[in-house]
Scaffold this active site. Structure first.
Site, PDB file in Angstrom:
ATOM      1  N   ASN A   1      -7.092  -4.916 -51.506  1.00 29.87           N
ATOM      2  CA  ASN A   1      -6.013  -3.929 -51.574  1.00 29.87           C
ATOM      3  C   ASN A   1      -4.919  -4.516 -52.456  1.00 29.87           C
ATOM      4  OD1 ASN A   1      -4.060  -1.978 -51.128  1.00 29.87           O
ATOM      5  ND2 ASN A   1      -3.510  -2.739 -49.095  1.00 29.87           N
ATOM      6  N   TRP A   2      -4.797  -3.984 -53.663  1.00 26.69           N
ATOM      7  CA  TRP A   2      -3.858  -4.548 -54.627  1.00 26.69           C
ATOM      8  C   TRP A   2      -2.407  -4.193 -54.342  1.00 26.69           C
ATOM      9  CZ3 TRP A   2      -6.568  -3.684 -60.026  1.00 26.69           C
ATOM     10  CH2 TRP A   2      -7.568  -4.650 -60.173  1.00 26.69           C
ATOM     11  N   LYS A   3      -2.181  -3.142 -53.560  1.00 28.09           N
ATOM     12  CA  LYS A   3      -0.812  -2.688 -53.282  1.00 28.09           C
ATOM     13  C   LYS A   3      -0.123  -2.319 -54.610  1.00 28.09           C
ATOM     14  CE  LYS A   3      -1.052  -5.532 -49.189  1.00 28.09           C
ATOM     15  NZ  LYS A   3      -0.365  -6.398 -48.211  1.00 28.09           N
TER      16      LYS A   3
ATOM     17  N   HIS B   1      -2.299   2.118 -43.443  1.00 27.77           N
ATOM     18  CA  HIS B   1      -1.913   0.716 -43.600  1.00 27.77           C
ATOM     19  C   HIS B   1      -0.537   0.488 -42.978  1.00 27.77           C
ATOM     20  CE1 HIS B   1      -0.879  -3.105 -45.520  1.00 27.77           C
ATOM     21  NE2 HIS B   1      -2.169  -3.261 -45.754  1.00 27.77           N
TER      22      HIS B   1
ATOM     23  N   GLU C   1       1.960  -1.076 -43.958  1.00 29.10           N
ATOM     24  CA  GLU C   1       3.075  -0.903 -44.886  1.00 29.10           C
ATOM     25  C   GLU C   1       3.408   0.568 -45.084  1.00 29.10           C
ATOM     26  OE1 GLU C   1       1.916  -5.010 -47.210  1.00 29.10           O
ATOM     27  OE2 GLU C   1       1.439  -3.079 -48.120  1.00 29.10           O
TER      28      GLU C   1
ATOM     29  N   GLU D   1      -5.726  -4.971 -38.866  1.00 27.93           N
ATOM     30  CA  GLU D   1      -4.747  -5.721 -39.638  1.00 27.93           C
ATOM     31  C   GLU D   1      -3.490  -5.986 -38.808  1.00 27.93           C
ATOM     32  OE1 GLU D   1      -5.284  -5.377 -44.228  1.00 27.93           O
ATOM     33  OE2 GLU D   1      -4.055  -3.758 -43.470  1.00 27.93           O
TER      34      GLU D   1
ATOM     35  N   GLY E   1       0.205 -10.877 -45.472  1.00 29.81           N
ATOM     36  CA  GLY E   1       1.063 -11.453 -46.498  1.00 29.81           C
ATOM     37  C   GLY E   1       2.010 -12.523 -46.010  1.00 29.81           C
TER      38      GLY E   1
ATOM     39  N   SER F   1      -3.887 -12.256 -44.423  1.00 33.69           N
ATOM     40  CA  SER F   1      -3.930 -13.612 -44.993  1.00 33.69           C
ATOM     41  C   SER F   1      -5.353 -14.155 -45.086  1.00 33.69           C
ATOM     42  CB  SER F   1      -3.037 -14.569 -44.184  1.00 33.69           C
ATOM     43  OG  SER F   1      -1.680 -14.155 -44.247  1.00 33.69           O
TER      44      SER F   1
END
Length: 252
Positions: free
Chosen positions: A9-11, A95, A97, A167, A173, A213
């Site tokens: 997942n590149w975000k 997600h 975020e 997650e 992260g 992570s």
């Protein structure tokens, strides 16, 4: 048999040129899809360029999110219908975020899950666990509630195709890694929740990923666990060599 899925997942990272270069760089270096499936979820702006550079390759190109309506007056949103038309196979939904920064509720996430299925794609449904809940011993209820809410009204024939990613937000992260025991516990609980909603047979066929992570130096321990069928990696999926290592975890 659940084929492992190693997804990135590149975000909000990379440029169009960098995305194209990545797709080219990993060609011929990823496992056969009948052994290990690989996917990269990238910003919507990059998707068509990546698809054009990825013809006849094993890497799957996925979307990081979409809206729950196919079309309409929704400025700036991403249409699931449009994603389907360019043959996107997977869409990340829920997600942490998106929940935290964009206030996506369980109801919104459930609508998105239905929209992805409606358009013939597969959702990668994320469920979270906060550090506060973990510390207070309530993590089980949190994970169960998010999975149950996301699957409200989803028929078994659709649920059988889904992917779920566990997650814990405190590990995303942060450099703080869940142990393989913690990751396995969360994934096992998710599988049991799916079995309660649908059936043991359906639950045993669903792929459950771990994210938080994940790096080449800890993926082998995660993938050795019974209920972890792959990973959803963030930062470690950005460099080509790192993603190649993740995908080839069996050789590490």
């Amino acid at each position: 048999m659940r084929i492992p899925l190693i997804a990135g997942n590149w975000k909000m990272n990379k440029s169009v040129a960098e995305a194209r270069a990545f797709v080219t760089a990993v060609q011929g270096k990823l496992p056969a899809p009948d052994k290990v499936e690989t996917a990269i979820a990238a910003p919507a702006l990059f998707l068509e360029t990546m698809l054009e550079a990825n013809v006849d390759q094993v890497l799957r190109i996925a979307a990081e999110t979409c809206y729950y309506e196919d079309e309409g007056a929704y400025t700036g949103e991403i249409s699931p219908k449009a994603l389907r038309q360019i043959a996107i196979p997977y869409v990340i939904v829920g997600h942490s975020e998106r929940r935290r920064y964009f206030n996506e509720t369980d109801d919104v996430i459930n609508r998105k899950v239905h929209a992805v299925f409606r358009n013939g794609m597969t959702p990668i449904i994320c469920c979270d666990e906060t550090m506060g809940r973990q510390s207070s011993g309530e993590k089980i209820h949190w994970v169960v509630n998010q999975v149950s809410a996301a699957l409200k009204g989803v028929p078994a024939e659709d649920a059988a195709r889904m992917v779920i990613a566990y997650e814990p937000s405190w590990a995303i992260g942060s450099g703080s890694r869940a142990s393989s025991d913690q990751a396995e516990e969360g994934c096992y609980l998710i599988r049991q929740t799916i079995a309660d909603i649908y059936s043991d047979d359906l639950a045993n066929g669903v792929r459950i990923l771990y994210g938080g992570s994940v790096k080449p130096d800890n993926i082998s321990g995660l993938m050795a666990r019974d209920n972890i069928d792959g990973v959803l990696a963030g930062g470690s999926s950005l460099p080509e060599e790192s993603f190649i290592q993740l995908a080839n975890y069996q050789n590490l």
